[in-house]
Scaffold this motif. Sequence first.
Motif, PDB file in Angstrom:
ATOM      1  N   ARG A 170      -5.564  -1.555   1.652  1.00  0.00           N
ATOM      2  CA  ARG A 170      -6.394  -0.458   1.143  1.00  0.00           C
ATOM      3  C   ARG A 170      -6.254   0.802   1.987  1.00  0.00           C
ATOM      4  N   GLY A 185       2.330   1.759  -3.358  1.00  0.00           N
ATOM      5  CA  GLY A 185       1.386   1.856  -4.464  1.00  0.00           C
ATOM      6  C   GLY A 185       1.532   0.734  -5.472  1.00  0.00           C
ATOM      7  N   PHE A 208      -2.814   2.458   1.237  1.00  0.00           N
ATOM      8  CA  PHE A 208      -2.480   2.663  -0.177  1.00  0.00           C
ATOM      9  C   PHE A 208      -2.226   4.137  -0.502  1.00  0.00           C
ATOM     10  N   ARG A 209      -1.165   4.359  -1.266  1.00  0.00           N
ATOM     11  CA  ARG A 209      -0.844   5.680  -1.808  1.00  0.00           C
ATOM     12  C   ARG A 209      -0.720   5.557  -3.329  1.00  0.00           C
ATOM     13  N   PRO A 210      -1.368   6.419  -4.085  1.00  0.00           N
ATOM     14  CA  PRO A 210      -1.233   6.354  -5.546  1.00  0.00           C
ATOM     15  C   PRO A 210       0.235   6.470  -5.957  1.00  0.00           C
ATOM     16  N   SER A 211       0.576   5.771  -7.037  1.00  0.00           N
ATOM     17  CA  SER A 211       1.957   5.752  -7.514  1.00  0.00           C
ATOM     18  C   SER A 211       1.962   5.821  -9.034  1.00  0.00           C
ATOM     19  N   GLY A 228       0.810  -1.207   0.000  1.00  0.00           N
ATOM     20  CA  GLY A 228       0.000   0.000   0.000  1.00  0.00           C
ATOM     21  C   GLY A 228       0.841   1.252   0.000  1.00  0.00           C
ATOM     22  N   LEU A 246      -0.017   2.518  -9.969  1.00  0.00           N
ATOM     23  CA  LEU A 246      -1.453   2.387  -9.713  1.00  0.00           C
ATOM     24  C   LEU A 246      -2.032   3.690  -9.161  1.00  0.00           C
ATOM     25  N   ASP A 247      -3.222   4.033  -9.643  1.00  0.00           N
ATOM     26  CA  ASP A 247      -3.974   5.146  -9.056  1.00  0.00           C
ATOM     27  C   ASP A 247      -4.818   4.676  -7.874  1.00  0.00           C
ATOM     28  N   GLU A 248      -5.238   3.417  -7.915  1.00  0.00           N
ATOM     29  CA  GLU A 248      -6.097   2.848  -6.887  1.00  0.00           C
ATOM     30  C   GLU A 248      -5.564   1.473  -6.490  1.00  0.00           C
ATOM     31  N   PRO A 249      -5.949   0.983  -5.312  1.00  0.00           N
ATOM     32  CA  PRO A 249      -5.484  -0.349  -4.899  1.00  0.00           C
ATOM     33  C   PRO A 249      -5.928  -1.426  -5.891  1.00  0.00           C
ATOM     34  N   TYR A 250      -5.063  -2.417  -6.071  1.00  0.00           N
ATOM     35  CA  TYR A 250      -5.402  -3.581  -6.893  1.00  0.00           C
ATOM     36  C   TYR A 250      -4.993  -4.811  -6.100  1.00  0.00           C
TER      37      TYR A 250
END
Length: 331
Positions: free
Chosen positions: A201, A179, A204-207, A176, A210-214
Amino acid sequence: MPFSVLDLAPVASGSSETTALRNSLDLARATERLGYHRYWVAEHHNMPGIASSAPAVLLAHIAMATESIRVGSGGVMLPNHAPLVVAEQFGMLEAFHPGRVDLGIGRAPGTDQVTAQALRRQEGALSVDDFPQQLTELADYFTGRNSRGVTAVPALGNQPAMWLLGSSGYSAQVAGYLGLPFAFAHHFSSENTIPALALYRDRFRPSAVLDEPYAMIAANVLCAEDDETARELARPALLQFLKLRKGDPGRLPSPEEAAAYEYTDVDRLFIEQRLADQVVGGPETVRRGIEDLLAATGVNELMITTSVFDHAERIRSYERVAEVVGLKALV
């Protein structure tokens, strides 16, 4: 919803490692045709019933035997290896098969401590604090940010998709924070699944990745023609896991060996609890089980692992699951 495959390359009683590895190639080709999204192999050592001790080598063969399915490690146990070696191996895989390779990284050794020492050629285990440093060093070999002046060839410019794997909350938090996509080992740590996913979740930090958790979980799934048949097919793998927990790892027993084993009351309770954490049954039971699991976890992808003594039955299970979940077979 993508569905994927986790293969432990099971070595059956009376069979051989060569047969197990050839079965992995056969299963990879079959699941690709059925429409599964990715095919991962796990790293385990000193386990007579698991032939996938060298993921990079096995993945090279699987990638050559297939055309489009993603291939990856579920996972490479980073404490067992120098980050440079992992970067070189998976950079080479990505160079051969661009856009198809996943590098799943785990923090555990995937074996006992004596074998871990033999792998690392040093006394003692790495501490938790070493893992982020190792992970950073590995990632830097793909981007050229390595401060030691070492160029990982052909890793530089050939970075596979990186995942973090876990069976507890630690890697969930790291994934998380960085990201990265996260895969959880529900197939042997089901009691920790929901808490670990929540941690992932929450942290999680956007990277740039990924913009959102996967999130993905690996689950034991076995689909037969009916519930009774499925439970019978599951018994050899249940016995193998029971013996592993008793400190007696071995090959996947035959159905006859599983039936003849002298179970204690505690053994039977263990097996029933283990079975309750799996999705085992006929098509309708499996459909409901998968739906319930997805609803409870909210994951983006489900990875299925199936261990059956008869290889043909194993493939038929993946075929039935593909039909149950509505996968589109390749033309």
